[in-house]
Design a protein around this motif. Structure first.
Motif, short mmCIF file in Angstrom:
data_model
loop_
_atom_site.label_atom_id
_atom_site.label_comp_id
_atom_site.label_asym_id
_atom_site.label_seq_id
_atom_site.Cartn_x
_atom_site.Cartn_y
_atom_site.Cartn_z
N LEU A 222 -73.92 -3.90 4.92
CA LEU A 222 -72.47 -3.74 5.17
C LEU A 222 -72.01 -4.74 5.60
N TYR A 223 -70.64 -5.24 5.75
CA TYR A 223 -69.99 -6.20 6.36
C TYR A 223 -69.29 -5.41 7.65
N VAL A 224 -69.37 -5.83 8.73
CA VAL A 224 -68.90 -5.33 10.03
C VAL A 224 -68.31 -6.46 10.82
N ARG A 225 -67.07 -6.25 11.34
CA ARG A 225 -66.62 -7.23 12.10
C ARG A 225 -65.37 -6.72 12.87
N LEU A 226 -65.09 -7.04 14.24
CA LEU A 226 -64.03 -6.62 15.07
C LEU A 226 -62.74 -7.01 14.14
N LYS A 227 -61.68 -6.09 14.21
CA LYS A 227 -60.49 -6.45 13.59
C LYS A 227 -59.61 -7.76 14.33
N PRO A 228 -58.92 -8.43 13.64
CA PRO A 228 -58.31 -9.49 14.37
C PRO A 228 -57.68 -9.43 15.65
N ARG A 229 -56.95 -8.42 15.77
CA ARG A 229 -56.31 -8.26 17.17
C ARG A 229 -57.50 -8.02 18.55
N GLU A 230 -58.45 -7.18 18.07
CA GLU A 230 -59.63 -7.17 19.00
C GLU A 230 -60.35 -8.55 19.09
N ARG A 231 -60.47 -9.19 18.19
CA ARG A 231 -61.30 -10.81 18.27
C ARG A 231 -60.37 -11.51 19.45
N GLN A 232 -58.86 -11.43 19.42
CA GLN A 232 -58.30 -12.23 20.11
C GLN A 232 -58.38 -11.58 21.48
N ALA A 233 -58.71 -10.39 21.80
CA ALA A 233 -58.95 -9.73 23.10
C ALA A 233 -60.50 -10.42 23.69
N ALA A 234 -61.11 -10.53 22.59
CA ALA A 234 -62.49 -10.99 23.21
C ALA A 234 -62.63 -12.35 23.52
N ALA B 135 -68.31 -11.40 19.85
CA ALA B 135 -67.86 -12.78 19.89
C ALA B 135 -66.77 -12.79 18.69
N GLY B 136 -66.72 -12.10 18.10
CA GLY B 136 -65.80 -11.91 16.61
C GLY B 136 -66.34 -12.47 15.41
N ASP B 137 -67.60 -12.43 15.55
CA ASP B 137 -68.38 -12.71 14.31
C ASP B 137 -68.50 -11.74 13.42
N LYS B 138 -68.90 -12.03 12.11
CA LYS B 138 -69.15 -10.78 11.09
C LYS B 138 -70.49 -10.63 11.22
N TYR B 139 -70.98 -9.24 11.08
CA TYR B 139 -72.39 -9.07 10.68
C TYR B 139 -72.53 -8.23 9.58
N LEU B 140 -73.94 -8.39 9.22
CA LEU B 140 -74.23 -8.02 7.78
C LEU B 140 -75.54 -6.99 7.96
N PRO B 141 -75.36 -6.01 8.38
CA PRO B 141 -76.47 -5.13 8.71
C PRO B 141 -77.15 -4.40 7.27
N GLU B 142 -78.39 -4.49 7.12
CA GLU B 142 -78.93 -4.05 6.12
C GLU B 142 -79.64 -2.41 6.33
#
Length: 160
Positions: free
Chosen positions: A148-160, A121-128
């Motif tokens: 880690l900090y993981v998130r879809l890139k902005p252009r991918e977030r717009q598509a989601a 959904a475009g949220d960040k995720y912080l896996p340990e």
């Protein structure tokens, strides 16, 4: 064809990291990167250049031998549509490293699926994640915890 390209990329990255000046200086050797980037094996010898005052592995070198790998592995497995950064790290020193030490990194499809789900959904995720550093006898020398900090890139977030 994609598997062959990934295998070539894994071999090149292993070669490049083994010629990375900080790793040469610390005595770190990347022994293996799997073609799917889900396993990495690293070794660090003990020499005058990474020995501390009491003759054991220098803590900074123990950490540096583990620093980039989870980020690189997750980045390669998820692909270019994701931002992947190291957010935090902690190292627990368990026993002195009196000789060569080894770290075996592994990630699995369950982790990658979890990351994709949490970030869809475009949220960040912080896996340990964590990796153990062991000596040649298998004795636990240190445990490194990485967030880690993981998130879809902005252009991918717009598509989601």
């Amino acid at each position: 064809m994609k598997v062959r390209t990934l295998a070539r990329k894994a071999r090149f990255l292993r070669w490049a990291l083994n010629f990375y000046p900080p790793y040469i200086g610390a005595g770190v050797r990347v022994r293996h990167i799997s073609a799917d980037f889900q396993q990495v094996q690293v070794k660090m010898g003990l020499g005058w250049y990474n020995r501390n005052y009491v003759g054991t592995q220098f803590g900074g070198s123990l950490y540096s031998m583990t620093d980039p790998f989870f980020m690189l592995m997750v980045m390669e497995c998820l692909g270019r549509q994701y931002i992947v950064w190291d957010k935090a790290a902690r190292i627990d020193f368990i026993a002195p490293g009196k000789g060569p030490v080894f770290a075996n990194f592994a990630i699995d499809e369950a982790l990658l699926t979890d990351i994709r789900t949490q970030t869809a959904a475009g949220d960040k995720y912080l896996p340990e994640l964590h990796v153990d550093v062991r000596d040649g006898d298998g004795t636990l020398v240190a445990r490194v915890h990485k967030t880690l900090y993981v998130r879809l890139k902005p252009r991918e977030r717009q598509a989601a």
